[in-house]
Design an enzyme around this catalytic site. Structure first.
Site, PDB file in Angstrom:
ATOM      1  CG  ASP A   7      -0.272   0.192   2.540  1.00  0.00           C
ATOM      2  OD1 ASP A   7       0.983   0.182   2.584  1.00  0.00           O
ATOM      3  OD2 ASP A   7      -0.976   0.368   3.556  1.00  0.00           O
ATOM      4  CB  CYS A  64       1.163  -2.445   4.833  1.00  0.00           C
ATOM      5  SG  CYS A  64       1.054  -3.457   6.322  1.00  0.00           S
ATOM      6  CB  THR A  66       2.447  -2.635  10.929  1.00  0.00           C
ATOM      7  OG1 THR A  66       1.269  -3.118  10.256  1.00  0.00           O
ATOM      8  CG2 THR A  66       2.160  -1.300  11.593  1.00  0.00           C
ATOM      9  CG  HIS A  97      10.203 -24.593  11.836  1.00  0.00           C
ATOM     10  ND1 HIS A  97      10.210 -24.653  13.213  1.00  0.00           N
ATOM     11  CD2 HIS A  97      11.457 -24.888  11.436  1.00  0.00           C
ATOM     12  CE1 HIS A  97      11.435 -24.984  13.633  1.00  0.00           C
ATOM     13  NE2 HIS A  97      12.211 -25.119  12.573  1.00  0.00           N
ATOM     14  CG  HIS A 133       8.447 -28.679  10.399  1.00  0.00           C
ATOM     15  ND1 HIS A 133       8.074 -28.004  11.543  1.00  0.00           N
ATOM     16  CD2 HIS A 133       9.776 -28.915  10.514  1.00  0.00           C
ATOM     17  CE1 HIS A 133       9.134 -27.849  12.321  1.00  0.00           C
ATOM     18  NE2 HIS A 133      10.185 -28.397  11.729  1.00  0.00           N
TER      19      HIS A 133
END
Ligand code: RB5
Length: 142
Positions: A7, A64, A66, A97, A133
């Site tokens: 964004d 973005c 964060t 993992h 996994h």
């Protein structure tokens, strides 16, 4: 082929990552946004997530402010395992993992040098293929 998007809050860091791709001849497609004008991150996160889920793109990167909003959106798309990373340990571990297929980062969280190290680590680390996994990843889809 890598699908990348952001964004407005991740636009500058996305540009730096694209420069890294170009310098290193790493094929990618930019799914926007293409300007710094304020926009809605779900639009771009969903575009990258759908591109990866379709199988046409091997991995995705979404930026973005964060890294959190875009990861929440991407993880709603079936088959997507998006991981927010702010360090290389997490980037390596989520590939080994979780077989994460989308990396998300926050431009307001990581500097450009660290971000490139995270991208490199994420793209260069293979899934461990460990039995436990694989079993856990299957449980995510149930
Ligand atoms: C935009 O201001 C900001 O909310 C967005 O980039 C992102 O951080 C949301 O999670």
């Amino acid at each position: 082929m890598i699908a990348i998007g952001s964004d407005h809050g991740g636009f500058s860091l996305k540009k730096i990552i694209i420069e890294y791709f170009e310098e290193n001849h790493i094929p990618f497609k930019d799914f926007g946004t293409y300007t710094t004008e304020s926009c809605d991150y779900p639009v771009y996160a969903r575009a990258v997530a759908n591109a990866v889920a379709s199988g046409e793109y091997e991995k995705g990167i979404i930026i973005c402010g964060t890294g959190i909003g875009v990861s929440i959106v991407a993880n709603k798309v079936k088959g997507i395992r998006a991981a927010v990373c702010s360090d290389t340990f997490t980037a390596r571990a989520t590939r080994e993992h979780n077989d994460a297929n989308i990396l998300t980062m926050g431009e307001r969280v990581v500097g450009p040098g660290l971000a490139i190290d995270i991208v490199k680590t994420f793209l260069e680390t293979d899934f461990s293929n460990g039995e436990r996994h694989i079993r856990r990843i299957k449980q995510i889809e149930e």
